[in-house]
Design a protein around this motif. Structure first.
Motif, PDB file in Angstrom:
ATOM      1  N   GLN A  49      58.316   1.390 -50.009  1.00 51.20           N
ATOM      2  CA  GLN A  49      59.203   0.238 -49.559  1.00 51.20           C
ATOM      3  C   GLN A  49      58.794  -0.037 -48.196  1.00 51.20           C
ATOM      4  OE1 GLN A  49      62.650   0.766 -52.961  1.00 51.20           O
ATOM      5  NE2 GLN A  49      63.274  -0.237 -51.020  1.00 51.20           N
ATOM      6  N   LYS A  63      60.752 -13.786 -49.019  1.00 51.80           N
ATOM      7  CA  LYS A  63      60.302 -12.758 -49.693  1.00 51.80           C
ATOM      8  C   LYS A  63      61.243 -12.865 -50.964  1.00 51.80           C
ATOM      9  CE  LYS A  63      59.626  -7.842 -49.840  1.00 51.80           C
ATOM     10  NZ  LYS A  63      60.157  -6.486 -49.291  1.00 51.80           N
ATOM     11  N   ASN A  72      67.966   5.370 -55.146  1.00 55.73           N
ATOM     12  CA  ASN A  72      66.579   4.760 -55.150  1.00 55.73           C
ATOM     13  C   ASN A  72      65.415   6.102 -55.562  1.00 55.73           C
ATOM     14  OD1 ASN A  72      63.962   4.549 -54.509  1.00 55.73           O
ATOM     15  ND2 ASN A  72      64.501   2.330 -53.847  1.00 55.73           N
ATOM     16  N   TYR A  84      76.327  -9.277 -50.192  1.00 53.71           N
ATOM     17  CA  TYR A  84      75.837  -9.795 -48.860  1.00 53.71           C
ATOM     18  C   TYR A  84      74.362 -10.602 -49.022  1.00 53.71           C
ATOM     19  CZ  TYR A  84      72.338  -6.199 -47.980  1.00 53.71           C
ATOM     20  OH  TYR A  84      71.215  -5.250 -47.977  1.00 53.71           O
ATOM     21  N   GLN A  85      73.766 -10.378 -49.916  1.00 55.76           N
ATOM     22  CA  GLN A  85      72.434 -10.956 -50.072  1.00 55.76           C
ATOM     23  C   GLN A  85      72.488 -12.315 -50.763  1.00 55.76           C
ATOM     24  OE1 GLN A  85      70.665  -7.032 -51.539  1.00 55.76           O
ATOM     25  NE2 GLN A  85      68.915  -7.830 -50.318  1.00 55.76           N
ATOM     26  N   ASN A  87      75.321   1.919 -53.647  1.00 51.37           N
ATOM     27  CA  ASN A  87      73.722   1.670 -53.784  1.00 51.37           C
ATOM     28  C   ASN A  87      73.096   2.443 -52.818  1.00 51.37           C
ATOM     29  OD1 ASN A  87      71.530  -0.180 -54.714  1.00 51.37           O
ATOM     30  ND2 ASN A  87      71.651  -0.570 -52.570  1.00 51.37           N
ATOM     31  N   HIS A 117      77.445  -1.636 -51.490  1.00 51.80           N
ATOM     32  CA  HIS A 117      76.047  -1.947 -51.548  1.00 51.80           C
ATOM     33  C   HIS A 117      75.848  -2.255 -49.927  1.00 51.80           C
ATOM     34  CE1 HIS A 117      72.245  -3.552 -53.559  1.00 51.80           C
ATOM     35  NE2 HIS A 117      72.025  -3.542 -52.298  1.00 51.80           N
ATOM     36  N   THR A 162      66.642  -7.758 -47.774  1.00 51.24           N
ATOM     37  CA  THR A 162      67.252  -6.853 -46.981  1.00 51.24           C
ATOM     38  C   THR A 162      66.673  -6.877 -45.409  1.00 51.24           C
ATOM     39  OG1 THR A 162      68.257  -5.297 -48.668  1.00 51.24           O
ATOM     40  CG2 THR A 162      68.287  -4.456 -46.290  1.00 51.24           C
ATOM     41  N   HIS A 163      65.416  -6.941 -45.192  1.00 54.65           N
ATOM     42  CA  HIS A 163      64.934  -6.935 -44.148  1.00 54.65           C
ATOM     43  C   HIS A 163      63.914  -7.882 -43.861  1.00 54.65           C
ATOM     44  CE1 HIS A 163      66.172  -2.686 -43.927  1.00 54.65           C
ATOM     45  NE2 HIS A 163      65.595  -2.534 -45.217  1.00 54.65           N
TER      46      HIS A 163
HETATM   47  C1  BGP Z   1      66.737  -1.996 -52.329  1.00 58.61           C
HETATM   48  C2  BGP Z   1      67.954  -2.665 -52.025  1.00 58.61           C
HETATM   49  C3  BGP Z   1      68.258  -4.007 -52.388  1.00 58.61           C
HETATM   50  C4  BGP Z   1      67.189  -5.133 -52.126  1.00 58.61           C
HETATM   51  C5  BGP Z   1      65.679  -4.185 -52.509  1.00 58.61           C
HETATM   52  C6  BGP Z   1      64.555  -4.965 -52.049  1.00 58.61           C
HETATM   53  O1  BGP Z   1      66.523  -1.264 -51.466  1.00 58.61           O
HETATM   54  O2  BGP Z   1      69.224  -2.028 -52.679  1.00 58.61           O
HETATM   55  O3  BGP Z   1      69.475  -4.463 -51.559  1.00 58.61           O
HETATM   56  O4  BGP Z   1      67.039  -5.452 -50.664  1.00 58.61           O
HETATM   57  O5  BGP Z   1      65.638  -2.953 -52.053  1.00 58.61           O
HETATM   58  O6  BGP Z   1      64.280  -4.592 -50.609  1.00 58.61           O
HETATM   59  P1  BGP Z   1      64.000  -5.750 -49.547  1.00 58.61           P
HETATM   60  O7  BGP Z   1      64.983  -6.572 -49.679  1.00 58.61           O
HETATM   61  O8  BGP Z   1      63.546  -5.135 -48.259  1.00 58.61           O
HETATM   62  O9  BGP Z   1      62.504  -6.235 -50.235  1.00 58.61           O
END
Ligand code: BGP
Length: 464
Positions: A314, A426, A218, A18-19, A160, A116, A420-421
């Motif tokens: 994160q 970024k 993770n 999706y990303q 994932n 994922h 993702t967010h």
């Molecule tokens: C992980 C996810 C990824 C990716 C990454 C970076 O948790 O598996 O999909 O998004 O983090 O995070 P972010 O995109 O929020 O910077």
């Protein structure tokens, strides 16, 4: 003394469907929870992303130019089954057939994440992971993937970051945050995902005896904020809840006792049906894949409600009144998004995981999100990303010298994609995708400084 990287070490890169793909509703693809989620203000959606769906040949050629030995990507469940189950979408199978063939044509090993974050929305509407029918839908989806792609894919990842989905359920959109007890619901979903994962591992071994499959949580080392015994205990609690709950289940098929005691105390214990524990105990992974970006520091919590709003790994808040609360680590620098940078913690994490499970490890995500500047003449001088990866690779080599068995490194991300967010500003990739948050521009691919650097890392098998 430093041991060299193994000769067949899988240097590569990572993405998720999706990303990176875009084409969110093309060729029969159904909507996923991601497509239906609200996006933070000021950031793009995932509709076009990096347009990899239409440009995969060019992208794979660039990965090959970097010398990738492996490429870790995910299959969009909603391309294969637009409704999560029911009719297979031929066009979805065709797309991944072509993608996998292209990857293999360049001599790259495909590493496939089955799921994922992008649960089919049709399943979500029927309760998502709270509904046991999703376990069957997932198993059926796995069967279809093994049938169609098992002849060319040797490495499979079940789910994932299941732990991040549970710890931060609201963020991924698989649980309704307005529920009376969303955490209890999340741990029920967690249990169902565990069962689904175990079924996938067993099915993979049965259908594809030469393939290898493992979980992809993770995992990060957890530091106590001080040597105060209560802080150390809090770190121990958080490690059990955040890390070992997931890996103990994947590897041993049992609930980690510290995490279970926590679930009992909080009233979050899931309903376990007869036969579940047997399914869980009968499935074993061949390796452990994990994602690592930053470490986490925690302190004891006296039970104040505000203890949930603490510095989180994160950048997601970490804390649970009476159990632990997030703290920042004064010894670590932060990246521009507030994530602490901790290469030594990476070595510790590799040692901790290997010591507990003695299974081969592969790193499926690690990298630096940053705002890159596209300079005149198509130059992106991402020295900060090179420094980040260099330091992590160095610590990985030290872990290998400590006796840890690591067989691959697939940093995030092979190419720029939508975070993702935090939108596409970024960036994580070795390859720049020329678009802004809301202006798609020409989406052309540009090699960053880190592209040339990583190419040399791979060709020298880890010298950097
Ligand atoms: C992980 C996810 C990824 C990716 C990454 C970076 O948790 O598996 O999909 O998004 O983090 O995070 P972010 O995109 O929020 O910077």
């Amino acid at each position: 003394r430093r041991k060299p990287f193994p000769n067949d070490f899988l240097w590569g890169g990572s993405t998720s469907a999706y990303q990176v793909e875009g084409a969110w509703n093309e060729d029969g693809k159904g909507p996923s929870v991601i497509d239906m989620a609200k996006y933070p203000e000021g950031t793009t959606d995932f509709k076009v992303a990096s347009d990899h769906y239409h440009r995969y040949k060019e992208d794979i050629a660039l990965f090959a130019e970097m010398g990738f030995k492996a490429y870790r990507f995910s299959i969009a469940w909603t391309r294969i089954y637009p409704n999560g189950d029911g009719e297979v979408n031929r066009k979805g199978i065709e797309f991944y057939d072509q993608l996998i063939n292209e990857i293999r044509k360049h001599g790259i090993e495909p590493i496939v994440t089955i799921y994922h974050f992008d649960l089919p929305y049709a399943l979500q509407e029927k309760g998502g992971w709270s509904n046991r029918a999703t376990i069957d839908a997932y198993e059926n989806y796995c069967k279809t993937l093994f049938e169609h792609f098992g002849d060319r894919v040797k490495y499979w990842l079940t789910i994932n970051e299941q732990n991040m989905m549970i710890l931060h359920g609201e963020a991924i959109g698989t649980v309704d945050p307005n529920l009376k007890n969303p955490k209890k619901e999340l741990y029920q979903q967690n249990h169902h995902m565990f069962v689904a994962q175990a079924k996938a591992m067993a099915l993979c071994h049965q259908m594809l005896p030469d393939a290898k499959i493992g979980p992809a949580p993770n995992i990060v080392t957890i530091y106590p904020a001080s040597s105060k015994p209560e802080d150390v205990l809090a770190a121990n609690n958080y490690a059990a809840i955040r890390n070992w709950l997931y890996l103990d289940m994947a590897v041993y098929g049992r609930y980690n006792n510290i995490a279970w005691a926590y679930l009992e105390e909080k009233g979050y214990t899931p309903t376990i049906l007869e036969g579940d524990m047997e399914i869980l105990q009968n499935a074993k992974p061949d390796f452990i894949a994990f994602n690592y970006y930053t470490s986490q520091t925690v302190a004891a919590s006296e039970g104040n409600e505000e203890d949930v709003n603490q510095t989180g790994d994160q950048h997601i808040t970490v804390g649970e009144p009476g159990v632990y609360k997030g703290a920042s680590n004064p010894h670590l620098k932060k990246n521009e998004f507030g994530w602490e940078i901790d290469p030594v913690g990476f070595r510790t994490t590799l040692r901790e995981i290997y010591d507990r499970y003695h299974l081969p490890l592969i790193v499926t995500e690690n990298g630096l999100g940053a705002i890159d500047q596209l300079e005149e003449g198509d130059v992106i001088n991402d020295t900060y990303r090179i420094e980040f990866l260099r330091n992590h690779i160095e610590q990985m080599q030290l872990a290998i010298s400590d006796g840890v068995e690591v067989f691959g490194f697939c940093p995030w991300s092979a190419i720029d994609l939508v975070s993702t967010h935090q939108g596409i500003s970024k960036r994580y990739g070795f390859i720049y995708v020329n678009r802004d948050e809301f202006d798609l521009k020409d989406l052309r691919r540009i090699r960053k400084q880190s592209f040339y650097w990583y190419k040399q890392v791979i060709s020298s098998n880890g010298a950097n």
